[in-house]
Write a protein that holds these residues in place. Structure first.
Motif: not given
Length: 562
Positions: A473-474, A476-478, A485, A508
């Motif tokens: 998840g992290v 994907a956010a980055r 994310s 998120a």
């Protein structure tokens, strides 16, 4: 506390005196005659909106029904309780706002016994006997300070920490009689939000001007937040040595020592503080937990017993208080004492599914110790049924006790149901992967059955799975894929509702709405995750940071959230 004369003036005094008659006052005293006498004294000051309460239970009913500006409480209350304990309950349960003045009325002897170890400080102590003029002066001082800090307190009561920081800055922009108090509050807020570098700068600035213990402890908190454990420990030890009545320093020092793996030192420090202030139930609970990890069953029994004694009849009581003590008694072979506690648990928590569940778990362990394996298996079956019902239908904001869940796993092992035990312990470990006490308790259960390697393997597997879930998840956010994310982190929070995953999912969602616009259903989901995270640890900076992120986005779109 500063006095009116320090900043003021007859005009200020007159203005506050005009405010006083509009205040709502609650008098707390077990003697009706004492309440009447104080009511007459307040009447002479023009204060007529006065309510009386003769017991702690009555106080709780009153504050839930009405808001009071001032609470005047006698130190000695009903059932052996005291005004300090009442204040602790009101503040911890958020039953009174920060702007409420809480003053304790006590005798000269009581004052000296209490003031040195008062850990949740009232706004003032009034020493008997006193005149109406003396009472008025004390109230006016307290009201003045509350008025000064009102912009900050209002934001903190709303959970708007960034707003509270801005309010602190506005107070600091003008000449202030409480400059150091404002800096102290600002530093505490920054530490609470995990902004340790900024907090460190404030505390170092204060210490350059004045060596005060609270600034040294604030600096120690900031250093610990930055993982400078040795320097944080040194500062806390200095405060303990130089200011032995500064009891929160002991808790902090013990926490650092525990984090460094020095459990015996941590227990010794906590017991020092518990000797100075034996009525702090929260600390006694930690003493019991650390003593259990050290195998010091006598110390654990004493500490847990104090918790149960202190919280009996209080809204702060927990089913864990009964289970903790009965667990120690079983480990000491005192089955009769454990049986008595289980009966108390059933009586005091009648009608509560959490209570019934805890009683069934402890009943099974006690029956095993009493040599009744068939009855123990029946109790395990009932406990498993209640556990499943609570997981299915329970309030997510009131999670099942992780300690009692581990006890259930132990009971399952004793009853020969290893699969159920593994399932329960894996779930508990995942949801509490950064809680040292929980992980140590799981390791201890495996060790008792000679399966230390299996215990370590389970915890290692859980840790790998959590890291993998979180990283997806992290990452994907980055990469800028906020939709993905959110999907991944929400899946993680639903599968493993740990504090870390719940906050990450909420953040998120906030980031996605910040970019794409407000969506009511997503905002409600984020709020639900933050409520669940707060139930696990309301003081964790990650929870506060997550709430602040959501509030910031809500403000951007003109929305209000609770």
């Amino acid at each position: 506390m500063a006095s009116l004369d320090d900043f003021g003036t007859d005009e200020l005094s007159q203005r506050l005196q005009k405010e006083l008659p509009r205040k709502r006052v609650l008098i707390v005293d077990r003697h009706p005659a004492a309440r009447d006498a104080l009511r007459l004294m307040l009447s002479a000051l023009g204060v007529t909106n006065v309510t009386g309460a003769g017991s702690s239970a009555e106080v709780l009913r009153q504050v839930k029904a009405s808001t009071f500006d001032i609470i005047l409480s006698d130190y000695v209350l009903d059932d052996g309780r005291d005004g300090q304990q009442l204040l602790e309950e009101l503040r911890q349960q958020h039953l009174i706002p920060l702007g409420t003045v809480f003053m304790v009325i006590t005798s000269e002897r009581g004052y000296h016994n209490v003031i040195s170890v008062a850990e949740l400080a009232p706004d003032d102590y009034v020493i008997k006997p006193f005149t109406s003029e003396q009472l008025q002066a004390r109230i006016l001082k307290a009201v003045f300070k509350k008025n000064f800090f009102a912009p900050v307190y209002q934001k903190l009561d709303q959970g708007a920490y960034i707003g509270a920081l801005n309010a602190c800055d506005r107070l600091l922009a003008n000449t202030s009689p409480f400059e150091l108090d404002v800096l102290r509050l600002k530093g505490e807020i920054l530490n609470a939000l995990g902004r340790h570098d900024e907090a460190e700068a404030i505390y170092r600035d204060v210490l350059a001007r004045k060596s005060v213990p609270w600034a040294r402890m604030g600096l120690a908190f900031a250093l610990r937040g930055r993982k400078s454990l040795d320097e944080a420990e040194t500062l806390a030890q200095q405060v303990v040595d130089e200011f032995p009545q500064y009891l929160s320093a002991y808790d902090f020092l013990a926490g650092v020592q525990e984090e460094k793996g020095r459990l015996e030192a941590a227990q010794a420090v906590l017991q020092q503080a518990a000797t100075l202030s034996p009525n702090n139930a929260g600390r006694q609970r930690v003493v019991g937990d650390v003593a259990m990890r050290n195998g010091d069953l006598d110390a654990a029994e004493k500490a847990y017993g104090k918790v149960l004694e202190r919280h009996r009849g209080s809204s702060l009581r927990q089913v864990d208080d009964y289970a903790n003590l009965s667990r120690v008694m079983l480990d000491k072979g005192q089955t009769a004492g454990a049986r008595q506690l289980i009966q108390e648990l059933k009586r005091d928590w009648r009608g509560s599914r959490q209570g019934e569940y805890a009683a069934a778990v402890m009943d099974s362990l006690c029956l095993q110790a009493e040599g009744e394996p068939e009855k123990a298996r029946a109790a395990v079956a009932e406990a498993l049924r209640l556990h499943e019902a609570l997981e299915r239908d329970g309030d997510p904001a009131k999670p099942i006790s992780h300690k009692i869940a581990v006890d259930l796993a132990q009971a399952c092992l004793a009853a020969g149901d290893g699969d159920a035990a593994q399932t329960i312990m894996k779930k508990v470990a995942a949801e509490n992967n950064d809680n040292r006490h929980v992980l140590a308790r799981i390791e201890g259960v495996f060790a008792r059955t000679g399966n230390e390697d299996a215990g370590r393997a389970l915890l290692d597997q859980v840790n790998r799975e959590i890291v993998e879930l979180n990283n997806r998840g992290v990452l994907a956010a980055r990469s800028g894929d906020l939709e993905e994310s959110v999907r991944l982190l929400v899946d993680a929070a639903e599968a493993v509702p740990s504090l870390q995953f719940l906050v990450n999912a909420a953040k998120a969602i906030s980031a996605l709405m910040d970019q794409q616009g407000w969506r009511d259903e997503l905002a409600e989901q984020a709020q639900r995750y933050l409520q669940q995270a707060r139930a696990r640890d309301p003081r964790d900076w990650r929870v506060l940071s997550g709430k602040e992120a959501l509030q910031r986005v809500a403000g951007k779109y003109g929305k209000r959230i609770s």
